[in-house]
Design a protein around this motif. Sequence first.
Motif, PDB file in Angstrom:
ATOM      1  N   LEU A 102       0.801  -1.217   0.000  1.00  0.00           N
ATOM      2  CA  LEU A 102       0.000   0.000   0.000  1.00  0.00           C
ATOM      3  C   LEU A 102       0.836   1.270   0.000  1.00  0.00           C
ATOM      4  CD1 LEU A 102      -2.746  -1.049   2.590  1.00  0.00           C
ATOM      5  CD2 LEU A 102      -2.834  -1.192   0.090  1.00  0.00           C
ATOM      6  N   THR A 103       2.072   1.186   0.476  1.00  0.00           N
ATOM      7  CA  THR A 103       2.886   2.383   0.696  1.00  0.00           C
ATOM      8  C   THR A 103       3.832   2.655  -0.467  1.00  0.00           C
ATOM      9  OG1 THR A 103       2.867   1.892   3.053  1.00  0.00           O
ATOM     10  CG2 THR A 103       4.468   3.522   2.296  1.00  0.00           C
ATOM     11  N   GLN A 104       3.843   3.893  -0.957  1.00  0.00           N
ATOM     12  CA  GLN A 104       4.838   4.299  -1.944  1.00  0.00           C
ATOM     13  C   GLN A 104       6.159   4.620  -1.234  1.00  0.00           C
ATOM     14  OE1 GLN A 104       2.449   7.468  -4.019  1.00  0.00           O
ATOM     15  NE2 GLN A 104       3.154   6.368  -5.830  1.00  0.00           N
ATOM     16  N   THR A 105       7.236   4.481  -1.956  1.00  0.00           N
ATOM     17  CA  THR A 105       8.557   4.668  -1.352  1.00  0.00           C
ATOM     18  C   THR A 105       9.456   5.513  -2.245  1.00  0.00           C
ATOM     19  OG1 THR A 105       9.323   2.613  -2.372  1.00  0.00           O
ATOM     20  CG2 THR A 105       8.457   2.468  -0.120  1.00  0.00           C
ATOM     21  N   HIS A 106      10.605   5.907  -1.693  1.00  0.00           N
ATOM     22  CA  HIS A 106      11.649   6.582  -2.460  1.00  0.00           C
ATOM     23  C   HIS A 106      12.801   5.610  -2.717  1.00  0.00           C
ATOM     24  CE1 HIS A 106       9.887  10.538  -2.032  1.00  0.00           C
ATOM     25  NE2 HIS A 106       9.902  10.466  -0.711  1.00  0.00           N
ATOM     26  N   TRP A 107      13.496   5.835  -3.818  1.00  0.00           N
ATOM     27  CA  TRP A 107      14.817   5.231  -4.015  1.00  0.00           C
ATOM     28  C   TRP A 107      15.821   6.291  -3.584  1.00  0.00           C
ATOM     29  CZ3 TRP A 107      16.606   0.443  -5.700  1.00  0.00           C
ATOM     30  CH2 TRP A 107      15.605  -0.491  -5.987  1.00  0.00           C
ATOM     31  N   PHE A 108      16.470   6.062  -2.471  1.00  0.00           N
ATOM     32  CA  PHE A 108      17.293   7.073  -1.797  1.00  0.00           C
ATOM     33  C   PHE A 108      18.687   7.092  -2.425  1.00  0.00           C
ATOM     34  CE2 PHE A 108      19.917   8.997   1.393  1.00  0.00           C
ATOM     35  CZ  PHE A 108      19.094   9.827   2.149  1.00  0.00           C
ATOM     36  N   TYR A 109      19.016   8.206  -3.118  1.00  0.00           N
ATOM     37  CA  TYR A 109      20.343   8.335  -3.732  1.00  0.00           C
ATOM     38  C   TYR A 109      21.300   8.969  -2.735  1.00  0.00           C
ATOM     39  CZ  TYR A 109      24.082   9.609  -6.930  1.00  0.00           C
ATOM     40  OH  TYR A 109      25.309   9.733  -7.547  1.00  0.00           O
ATOM     41  N   GLU A 110      22.367   8.269  -2.415  1.00  0.00           N
ATOM     42  CA  GLU A 110      23.344   8.721  -1.425  1.00  0.00           C
ATOM     43  C   GLU A 110      24.552   9.292  -2.154  1.00  0.00           C
ATOM     44  OE1 GLU A 110      24.286   6.811   2.845  1.00  0.00           O
ATOM     45  OE2 GLU A 110      25.325   5.804   1.212  1.00  0.00           O
ATOM     46  N   ARG A 111      24.569  10.609  -2.306  1.00  0.00           N
ATOM     47  CA  ARG A 111      25.676  11.224  -3.047  1.00  0.00           C
ATOM     48  C   ARG A 111      26.930  11.373  -2.188  1.00  0.00           C
ATOM     49  NH1 ARG A 111      26.196  16.952  -2.319  1.00  0.00           N
ATOM     50  NH2 ARG A 111      24.455  17.872  -1.192  1.00  0.00           N
ATOM     51  N   ALA A 112      26.782  11.214  -0.891  1.00  0.00           N
ATOM     52  CA  ALA A 112      27.929  11.231   0.021  1.00  0.00           C
ATOM     53  C   ALA A 112      27.709  10.141   1.064  1.00  0.00           C
ATOM     54  CB  ALA A 112      28.071  12.592   0.695  1.00  0.00           C
ATOM     55  N   ARG A 113      28.764   9.444   1.403  1.00  0.00           N
ATOM     56  CA  ARG A 113      28.639   8.328   2.346  1.00  0.00           C
ATOM     57  C   ARG A 113      28.058   8.815   3.673  1.00  0.00           C
ATOM     58  NH1 ARG A 113      29.920   3.281   2.980  1.00  0.00           N
ATOM     59  NH2 ARG A 113      30.969   3.168   0.973  1.00  0.00           N
ATOM     60  N   GLY A 114      27.122   8.042   4.185  1.00  0.00           N
ATOM     61  CA  GLY A 114      26.530   8.358   5.474  1.00  0.00           C
ATOM     62  C   GLY A 114      25.270   9.192   5.405  1.00  0.00           C
ATOM     63  N   GLN A 115      24.857   9.641   4.193  1.00  0.00           N
ATOM     64  CA  GLN A 115      23.668  10.479   4.084  1.00  0.00           C
ATOM     65  C   GLN A 115      22.413   9.770   4.595  1.00  0.00           C
ATOM     66  OE1 GLN A 115      23.558  11.874  -0.068  1.00  0.00           O
ATOM     67  NE2 GLN A 115      23.440  13.941   0.750  1.00  0.00           N
ATOM     68  N   TYR A 116      22.300   8.507   4.246  1.00  0.00           N
ATOM     69  CA  TYR A 116      21.091   7.766   4.638  1.00  0.00           C
ATOM     70  C   TYR A 116      20.995   7.665   6.161  1.00  0.00           C
ATOM     71  CZ  TYR A 116      17.630   4.017   4.940  1.00  0.00           C
ATOM     72  OH  TYR A 116      16.518   3.273   5.249  1.00  0.00           O
ATOM     73  N   ALA A 117      22.096   7.287   6.783  1.00  0.00           N
ATOM     74  CA  ALA A 117      22.090   7.161   8.245  1.00  0.00           C
ATOM     75  C   ALA A 117      21.854   8.512   8.909  1.00  0.00           C
ATOM     76  CB  ALA A 117      23.400   6.553   8.729  1.00  0.00           C
ATOM     77  N   ASN A 118      22.484   9.556   8.374  1.00  0.00           N
ATOM     78  CA  ASN A 118      22.352  10.881   8.986  1.00  0.00           C
ATOM     79  C   ASN A 118      20.941  11.445   8.834  1.00  0.00           C
ATOM     80  OD1 ASN A 118      25.049  10.809   9.697  1.00  0.00           O
ATOM     81  ND2 ASN A 118      25.728  11.905   7.854  1.00  0.00           N
ATOM     82  N   ALA A 119      20.246  11.031   7.756  1.00  0.00           N
ATOM     83  CA  ALA A 119      18.907  11.576   7.500  1.00  0.00           C
ATOM     84  C   ALA A 119      17.920  11.228   8.603  1.00  0.00           C
ATOM     85  CB  ALA A 119      18.391  11.078   6.157  1.00  0.00           C
ATOM     86  N   SER A 120      18.154  10.119   9.294  1.00  0.00           N
ATOM     87  CA  SER A 120      17.212   9.703  10.336  1.00  0.00           C
ATOM     88  C   SER A 120      17.839   9.681  11.733  1.00  0.00           C
ATOM     89  CB  SER A 120      16.657   8.309  10.018  1.00  0.00           C
ATOM     90  OG  SER A 120      17.704   7.353   9.994  1.00  0.00           O
ATOM     91  N   ALA A 121      19.078  10.145  11.818  1.00  0.00           N
ATOM     92  CA  ALA A 121      19.814  10.008  13.083  1.00  0.00           C
ATOM     93  C   ALA A 121      19.152  10.765  14.230  1.00  0.00           C
ATOM     94  CB  ALA A 121      21.251  10.482  12.903  1.00  0.00           C
ATOM     95  N   TRP A 122      18.530  11.914  13.949  1.00  0.00           N
ATOM     96  CA  TRP A 122      17.995  12.758  15.020  1.00  0.00           C
ATOM     97  C   TRP A 122      16.469  12.775  15.040  1.00  0.00           C
ATOM     98  CZ3 TRP A 122      22.009  13.360  17.855  1.00  0.00           C
ATOM     99  CH2 TRP A 122      23.260  13.484  17.276  1.00  0.00           C
ATOM    100  N   LEU A 123      15.860  11.829  14.350  1.00  0.00           N
ATOM    101  CA  LEU A 123      14.405  11.772  14.334  1.00  0.00           C
ATOM    102  C   LEU A 123      13.881  11.076  15.589  1.00  0.00           C
ATOM    103  CD1 LEU A 123      13.728  10.730  10.607  1.00  0.00           C
ATOM    104  CD2 LEU A 123      13.736  13.039  11.591  1.00  0.00           C
ATOM    105  N   THR A 124      12.670  11.411  15.954  1.00  0.00           N
ATOM    106  CA  THR A 124      12.016  10.691  17.043  1.00  0.00           C
ATOM    107  C   THR A 124      11.750   9.259  16.590  1.00  0.00           C
ATOM    108  OG1 THR A 124       9.790  11.254  16.291  1.00  0.00           O
ATOM    109  CG2 THR A 124      10.884  12.819  17.775  1.00  0.00           C
ATOM    110  N   PRO A 125      11.550   8.325  17.508  1.00  0.00           N
ATOM    111  CA  PRO A 125      11.282   6.936  17.107  1.00  0.00           C
ATOM    112  C   PRO A 125      10.135   6.813  16.109  1.00  0.00           C
ATOM    113  CG  PRO A 125      11.750   7.027  19.453  1.00  0.00           C
ATOM    114  CD  PRO A 125      11.693   8.443  18.975  1.00  0.00           C
TER     115      PRO A 125
END
Length: 686
Positions: free
Chosen positions: A385-408
């Motif tokens: 049911l859910t649409q998603t993104h294909w996350f392009y990481e132009r610099a190492r660690g972008q994916y991890a950093n994108a959610s590092a400070w989010l609430t659970p």
Amino acid sequence: MTDEEFHGELMQMVAARGAATADFSVAAFTELVAEALVDSGSIQEFVPLPFKSPNGGIRIEGYGFADEGLTLDLLVAEFDGGEEVQTLTRTAMEPCFRRVEKFLLQAPKAAFRDTVDVSHPAWGFARQLADQLPGISRVRFHLLTDEVLSAAVKEIPSQQDDGRELTYRVWDLKAIQRLMASAEPEEIEIDLVEMFGESLPCLAANSGGEGSASYLTVIPGAWLAAIYDRWSGRLLEQNVRTFLQAKGKVNKGIRKTILDEPDLFFAYNNGISATASQAEFAEQDGAIRLEKLRHLQIVNGGQTTASIFNVMKKDKGINLDRIRVQMKLSVIKPELVDEMVPRISQYANSQNKVSDADFFSNHPFHVRIEGISRRLWAPAPEGVLTQTHWFYERARGQYANASAWLTPAKKREFDLQNPRGQVMTKTDLAKVVMTFRGQPHIVCFGSQKNFMQFAEFVGESWKDEGIDFNDAWFRHAVAGTIIFRALERSVQKADWYSQGYRAQIVTYSIALMQHHLGKAGQALDFERTWQRQAPSNELLATLLAVGAQVNQRIVETAAKSGIANVTEWCKRERCWEDLKAHVDTSVFNDLDADLVSSETATSGRRTARKEQKVTNEVEAQTLVLNRGTPYWQQLLRWAEGGTVMTPSELDVLRVAARMPRMIPTGPQSLKLLQVATKAVDEGWAA
């Protein structure tokens, strides 16, 4: 992030990689860490080679060569994979190194090859090792582990074996976290007094403002070789490192000068340009002396450095005590390093081909693809049911950093919308695009060399503000990635696959399909794959059937060509030509539902180009308006006071300076942004 938190993240990454490629956890873990090691310059290449002897006494996960074959990297893994973080003790560590040491000892022997199937990659590598081992001066053993190395293990001393240096490095959970976060396993801190017994006299050249200062010095060749020996490719700014790996052998002219005319080296050589984030100086007899450097990066002069190191290792350092190398050192504040070092590298290398393909993470191509990937929603697959993104990481660690400070709760939402299995790195994208462009032999050279060729392709294609790279291009690249990864999983599970040459089989099979369709006036319907978010069963089965032929052919032709290591054979264009001539690709004729005519594909690209051109103009107008009238008035006054700008450039500046009475058109806005960039390059500051 605590060790426990990162361990959980790492296990998710391993699980996602394993699910995407059908790899076992150890192989997925090894490839993840090895890719980070290559990115950081800690190793130059990684070739997967999972091998374990029946009794478990010999083990290896992969290998790579560096420094023109003078250095051999051997990788072995100790993967726990449990929920709790474990400690790796010396008692557990030493048998891991012994197993990979035993591989080095036994592999060159004919008796070892007699125990290995000739079709297994270990046989080919062992045969290659038998030929090349005499010329290898250093072997680096790397132990990769998801455990934390015991604090009781302070160091692992290097050894000498038959004149060959053996070094040992453990990449534990903490080191891997540093790699994943910043691509830096540890700070490069060089204490010249400690290493060489004295400091280095230098001359303060000028201050670059608050952000940087420059110095001139002359460094002994033996010092430069020793520094490179300690930190190797990590010293080379990434663009330069990639350029050297892709382009060339050690410069024969530099080496000849060192060996035959060392006293003329300084006169003949241009020296090196380097940057550092911090430097410590001392005054002695009224002169400035350099004592320490932090995060040294050689941004120009990589060939010089590598050639001097080559003489140290290959020619026992002959004449290096007579070699002096001029060095321009720019000390840049840490917060400005990421911005300034790539620019210094680009300008310092402006006379070389590397400048034509400079491909730093802030290149407009990367920025655009990143933007599209965050904006464009992928269709939900059937039953989801859910649409998603294909996350392009132009610099190492972008994916991890994108959610590092989010609430659970927000993190769960992010993970749902950006699945780990849909993360694409720059090298992932390069591998897929170069495969579909019909360059499988280039892909087989490995991620860094393939990426350089990809960079040149994009650099040459980035015209008219990159209108070729648009939403449709991104959708097709994702569709290609979906096909690529699905074929990887299928090959891994195929009954004919012998755990050997999956990477080569996948890239060649897809490239053969593209070659066949091109000759037939047809093209793959990427939009169909994008909409389904999966290849059709027919497409996958057909690619797999061709893959079986590729697997058999590359093994046979490598042997006939006198090349023991099949992976080396696959890097040659002759291999590609042979496969095009001998693999039966007629099975692709039956893929009607997955194909469109070449005319239809071309028409679609033409429409996408037009849409991107309009998008570029709208974005340019927005940027011009946002900078404001005072900005353009100030730039116009500066331009009218000099001779830098052409009459047409002055005309378009006058339009912008009269906003809002006059609003620049889309094409004028594009030109205004080019004029502003030109002004900054010529020294103007807003």
